[in-house]
Design a protein around this motif. Sequence first.
Motif, PDB file in Angstrom:
ATOM      1  N   TRP A 155      31.025  59.554  39.623  1.00  0.00           N
ATOM      2  CA  TRP A 155      31.282  58.172  40.042  1.00  0.00           C
ATOM      3  C   TRP A 155      32.254  57.500  39.074  1.00  0.00           C
ATOM      4  CZ3 TRP A 155      30.867  53.401  37.804  1.00  0.00           C
ATOM      5  CH2 TRP A 155      30.981  52.293  38.662  1.00  0.00           C
ATOM      6  N   SER A 156      33.206  56.795  39.652  1.00  0.00           N
ATOM      7  CA  SER A 156      34.117  55.960  38.874  1.00  0.00           C
ATOM      8  C   SER A 156      34.533  54.792  39.756  1.00  0.00           C
ATOM      9  CB  SER A 156      35.346  56.755  38.408  1.00  0.00           C
ATOM     10  OG  SER A 156      36.100  57.202  39.515  1.00  0.00           O
ATOM     11  N   PRO A 157      34.817  53.642  39.164  1.00  0.00           N
ATOM     12  CA  PRO A 157      35.162  52.471  39.969  1.00  0.00           C
ATOM     13  C   PRO A 157      36.563  52.595  40.564  1.00  0.00           C
ATOM     14  CG  PRO A 157      35.373  51.953  37.644  1.00  0.00           C
ATOM     15  CD  PRO A 157      34.799  53.329  37.714  1.00  0.00           C
ATOM     16  N   ASP A 158      36.739  52.016  41.734  1.00  0.00           N
ATOM     17  CA  ASP A 158      38.062  51.906  42.339  1.00  0.00           C
ATOM     18  C   ASP A 158      38.728  50.636  41.831  1.00  0.00           C
ATOM     19  OD1 ASP A 158      37.804  54.220  43.756  1.00  0.00           O
ATOM     20  OD2 ASP A 158      37.086  53.256  45.594  1.00  0.00           O
ATOM     21  N   VAL A 159      39.930  50.764  41.324  1.00  0.00           N
ATOM     22  CA  VAL A 159      40.674  49.644  40.754  1.00  0.00           C
ATOM     23  C   VAL A 159      41.851  49.321  41.655  1.00  0.00           C
ATOM     24  CG1 VAL A 159      41.944  48.783  38.752  1.00  0.00           C
ATOM     25  CG2 VAL A 159      39.988  50.317  38.430  1.00  0.00           C
ATOM     26  N   VAL A 160      41.953  48.053  42.057  1.00  0.00           N
ATOM     27  CA  VAL A 160      43.043  47.594  42.919  1.00  0.00           C
ATOM     28  C   VAL A 160      43.647  46.347  42.276  1.00  0.00           C
ATOM     29  CG1 VAL A 160      43.685  46.722  45.191  1.00  0.00           C
ATOM     30  CG2 VAL A 160      41.945  48.510  44.994  1.00  0.00           C
ATOM     31  N   PHE A 161      44.964  46.333  42.144  1.00  0.00           N
ATOM     32  CA  PHE A 161      45.669  45.176  41.588  1.00  0.00           C
ATOM     33  C   PHE A 161      46.108  44.289  42.754  1.00  0.00           C
ATOM     34  CE2 PHE A 161      45.989  48.459  38.412  1.00  0.00           C
ATOM     35  CZ  PHE A 161      45.739  47.782  37.229  1.00  0.00           C
ATOM     36  N   LEU A 212      42.879  42.277  38.751  1.00  0.00           N
ATOM     37  CA  LEU A 212      42.421  43.542  39.317  1.00  0.00           C
ATOM     38  C   LEU A 212      41.041  43.350  39.935  1.00  0.00           C
ATOM     39  CD1 LEU A 212      40.153  45.012  37.182  1.00  0.00           C
ATOM     40  CD2 LEU A 212      42.223  45.183  35.822  1.00  0.00           C
ATOM     41  N   ASP A 213      40.804  44.065  41.012  1.00  0.00           N
ATOM     42  CA  ASP A 213      39.527  44.044  41.714  1.00  0.00           C
ATOM     43  C   ASP A 213      38.853  45.400  41.565  1.00  0.00           C
ATOM     44  OD1 ASP A 213      40.205  41.478  42.633  1.00  0.00           O
ATOM     45  OD2 ASP A 213      41.222  42.312  44.388  1.00  0.00           O
ATOM     46  N   HIS A 253      44.146  35.271  28.023  1.00  0.00           N
ATOM     47  CA  HIS A 253      42.790  34.884  28.431  1.00  0.00           C
ATOM     48  C   HIS A 253      42.280  35.914  29.432  1.00  0.00           C
ATOM     49  CE1 HIS A 253      43.353  30.893  26.596  1.00  0.00           C
ATOM     50  NE2 HIS A 253      44.572  30.959  27.093  1.00  0.00           N
ATOM     51  N   ALA A 254      41.116  36.481  29.157  1.00  0.00           N
ATOM     52  CA  ALA A 254      40.511  37.483  30.032  1.00  0.00           C
ATOM     53  C   ALA A 254      39.290  36.878  30.719  1.00  0.00           C
ATOM     54  CB  ALA A 254      40.123  38.721  29.239  1.00  0.00           C
ATOM     55  N   PHE A 255      39.259  36.967  32.051  1.00  0.00           N
ATOM     56  CA  PHE A 255      38.173  36.390  32.844  1.00  0.00           C
ATOM     57  C   PHE A 255      37.536  37.466  33.709  1.00  0.00           C
ATOM     58  CE2 PHE A 255      41.490  33.089  32.426  1.00  0.00           C
ATOM     59  CZ  PHE A 255      40.787  32.165  31.672  1.00  0.00           C
ATOM     60  N   SER A 256      36.227  37.342  33.899  1.00  0.00           N
ATOM     61  CA  SER A 256      35.481  38.180  34.834  1.00  0.00           C
ATOM     62  C   SER A 256      34.752  37.253  35.798  1.00  0.00           C
ATOM     63  CB  SER A 256      34.474  39.074  34.107  1.00  0.00           C
ATOM     64  OG  SER A 256      35.130  39.888  33.138  1.00  0.00           O
ATOM     65  N   TYR A 257      34.899  37.501  37.083  1.00  0.00           N
ATOM     66  CA  TYR A 257      34.304  36.591  38.061  1.00  0.00           C
ATOM     67  C   TYR A 257      33.935  37.339  39.338  1.00  0.00           C
ATOM     68  CZ  TYR A 257      39.093  36.620  39.929  1.00  0.00           C
ATOM     69  OH  TYR A 257      40.315  37.001  40.410  1.00  0.00           O
ATOM     70  N   VAL A 258      33.016  36.754  40.069  1.00  0.00           N
ATOM     71  CA  VAL A 258      32.596  37.277  41.363  1.00  0.00           C
ATOM     72  C   VAL A 258      33.589  36.803  42.414  1.00  0.00           C
ATOM     73  CG1 VAL A 258      30.755  37.308  43.093  1.00  0.00           C
ATOM     74  CG2 VAL A 258      30.186  37.320  40.658  1.00  0.00           C
ATOM     75  N   ALA A 326      27.511  39.932  43.913  1.00  0.00           N
ATOM     76  CA  ALA A 326      28.603  40.904  43.851  1.00  0.00           C
ATOM     77  C   ALA A 326      28.231  42.213  44.517  1.00  0.00           C
ATOM     78  CB  ALA A 326      29.006  41.155  42.408  1.00  0.00           C
ATOM     79  N   SER A 327      26.940  42.477  44.702  1.00  0.00           N
ATOM     80  CA  SER A 327      26.510  43.720  45.347  1.00  0.00           C
ATOM     81  C   SER A 327      26.379  43.570  46.854  1.00  0.00           C
ATOM     82  CB  SER A 327      25.172  44.177  44.751  1.00  0.00           C
ATOM     83  OG  SER A 327      24.171  43.183  44.964  1.00  0.00           O
ATOM     84  N   ARG A 328      26.604  42.375  47.373  1.00  0.00           N
ATOM     85  CA  ARG A 328      26.518  42.169  48.816  1.00  0.00           C
ATOM     86  C   ARG A 328      27.753  42.710  49.501  1.00  0.00           C
ATOM     87  NH1 ARG A 328      25.360  35.965  49.647  1.00  0.00           N
ATOM     88  NH2 ARG A 328      25.689  36.663  51.801  1.00  0.00           N
ATOM     89  N   PHE A 329      27.661  42.863  50.811  1.00  0.00           N
ATOM     90  CA  PHE A 329      28.798  43.362  51.583  1.00  0.00           C
ATOM     91  C   PHE A 329      29.955  42.363  51.523  1.00  0.00           C
ATOM     92  CE2 PHE A 329      31.173  43.267  55.589  1.00  0.00           C
ATOM     93  CZ  PHE A 329      31.717  44.542  55.563  1.00  0.00           C
ATOM     94  N   GLY A 330      31.123  42.873  51.253  1.00  0.00           N
ATOM     95  CA  GLY A 330      32.310  42.030  51.202  1.00  0.00           C
ATOM     96  C   GLY A 330      32.517  41.338  49.878  1.00  0.00           C
ATOM     97  N   SER A 331      31.560  41.462  48.952  1.00  0.00           N
ATOM     98  CA  SER A 331      31.686  40.820  47.652  1.00  0.00           C
ATOM     99  C   SER A 331      31.992  41.868  46.588  1.00  0.00           C
ATOM    100  CB  SER A 331      30.405  40.060  47.283  1.00  0.00           C
ATOM    101  OG  SER A 331      30.150  39.043  48.229  1.00  0.00           O
ATOM    102  N   LEU A 332      32.641  41.455  45.539  1.00  0.00           N
ATOM    103  CA  LEU A 332      33.046  42.353  44.483  1.00  0.00           C
ATOM    104  C   LEU A 332      33.244  41.547  43.211  1.00  0.00           C
ATOM    105  CD1 LEU A 332      36.837  42.909  44.621  1.00  0.00           C
ATOM    106  CD2 LEU A 332      35.718  41.727  46.498  1.00  0.00           C
ATOM    107  N   THR A 333      33.468  42.243  42.128  1.00  0.00           N
ATOM    108  CA  THR A 333      33.816  41.564  40.880  1.00  0.00           C
ATOM    109  C   THR A 333      35.292  41.804  40.600  1.00  0.00           C
ATOM    110  OG1 THR A 333      33.192  43.472  39.541  1.00  0.00           O
ATOM    111  CG2 THR A 333      31.499  41.799  39.955  1.00  0.00           C
ATOM    112  N   SER A 334      35.915  40.806  40.028  1.00  0.00           N
ATOM    113  CA  SER A 334      37.340  40.863  39.729  1.00  0.00           C
ATOM    114  C   SER A 334      37.563  40.500  38.271  1.00  0.00           C
ATOM    115  CB  SER A 334      38.131  39.904  40.627  1.00  0.00           C
ATOM    116  OG  SER A 334      37.975  40.253  41.996  1.00  0.00           O
ATOM    117  N   GLY A 335      38.626  41.005  37.729  1.00  0.00           N
ATOM    118  CA  GLY A 335      39.034  40.674  36.372  1.00  0.00           C
ATOM    119  C   GLY A 335      40.452  40.137  36.383  1.00  0.00           C
ATOM    120  N   GLN A 336      40.722  39.243  35.470  1.00  0.00           N
ATOM    121  CA  GLN A 336      42.058  38.678  35.365  1.00  0.00           C
ATOM    122  C   GLN A 336      42.409  38.491  33.896  1.00  0.00           C
ATOM    123  OE1 GLN A 336      43.289  34.350  35.992  1.00  0.00           O
ATOM    124  NE2 GLN A 336      43.876  35.227  37.968  1.00  0.00           N
TER     125      GLN A 336
END
Length: 504
Positions: A155-161, A212-213, A253-258, A326-336
């Motif tokens: 398992w590894s996360p999928d990263v999308v910019f 990135l998502d 500035h690094a942010f993590s958000y739902v 973030a674990s619900r359908f259609g939701s994810l965590t993003s970083g900026q």
Amino acid sequence: MRQAVCKIESCNYRLKYESSDACLVLSFKYGHTMASRASFPWVFGLFLSVVCLASGELNGTTPGPNSSSYPEQTIYGALPWGYNPSAAPDDPTVNCGIYILDLGQFSERLMKYEIEFYLHCDWVDERLAKASLMQQRADQIWFPYDYLGQPLAVWSPDVVFGQAKDVESFEEILYGRWDGTVTLFRRYQVTSKCQMALGSYPMDVQKCALGLDMYRGARILWGPKTEWFDESKHPVVVRSSGINAQFQLVKAHAFSYVNSYVERGISCLYAASTCDFTSMEDECLSQDCISADRQGTAQCEKCNFYGNCTSGGADITCDAEGLAQASRFGSLTSGQVRFALIRRINFHFIQTYGPTLTTVVMSWTSFWVNPEVVTARVSLNVVTVLTMLTQTRKVESFPEVSYVRAIDVWLFACQWFVFVSLIEYGVVHYYIRSDSKTKVTVVSDFSQTKGRGIRRWKTLTPKEKALRLDHAARVWFPMCFVLFMIGYFAYYLIDWIKYANGTI
């Protein structure tokens, strides 16, 4: 039979067995299929691999006093029974950071910029942990391959910019440790959008974001722990040779958000960090760290891996319930990662502000030329006006926007001062011609009238009015332009200076 040696080295991993009768070499390259060369059937080669693993000699380095200080390397072998590479681990937190190699070209016309960096992410997948090897081989790293050299699906996360226009990725490395920690390195070249505010151009401060998502159930946090990111877990590390010639990087500035692409209003921030790079150039530009003989010095080690980050910098708006969404359908965590950059203005002072200022000052010299010498006065004023028009045409190469920029204000003011100096001589010449028509003898120099007091304007002869206008212009034109410059630079430079000094 001699001692069996099982060795895996660097990116060309080699499993080697030596005996007095035969030699089996099973070699495979990361990302490619195993190649096998043997003087006997491959089944016996598989048997030798199992023997090496069982005897504990699949260690990455040959045992003995000459072993390397680098981490021992091996392969993982067989995945646990029932392992699902599509399912996220129990703790889906993925700690990420970026190591900036090059902060490339910024295009104000296209509103985009280029960046090259390494993305490092690590997470803990307890399903891959092996308790029997945690203590015995704590420093050993494994690569996701089985005994035959076939890649394993972990398992590894999928990263999308999401904001990127063009993304190229290469040089991917994935490895793990026996406690379940998995590390992913990947090199990217990204061309991303940046909505630049150019109202203060060229004394502007830009804030460009790299977003990135993460999918597949991952929860991103900034600040990994690896060889390039020290114990402070800096989310952003910069290489001094990647300093941009157009902008100076002052903060990140690094942010993590739902985030969600299905529901509106679900976004909330759950982590933030701030990195300060204001002193990086003063400490690193003079070190010449690009040279090979300087790479090992203490100064260059700091400059090639420069990070100065602390947690905080924004209000946290996510609670436990919001983060669970973030674990619900259609939701994810993003970083900026949002870069705060100030433009290097030395180029613009040399190419724009300096020549136009010189042209304006040159137009004032006409006030000291005898107004009766028409050819000299007209030539000087016309030359300065044409020179100013030529300087103004440089604005065609500047970014085109629908609002007024700082450079537009400056060029318009300079052109206005030069044009008014030409109009001033037109008025002076009118009075000179009027005086010649009246044929009245008047004082030839205005300075000779100073002791007689100030006459009323209507009582002055035309030539006295002309001389008085020139004397007033010698004082008022420079004074008004100096006041304009004070107001201009005080208004547009205030934010630039604050960011350059690190006060904001």
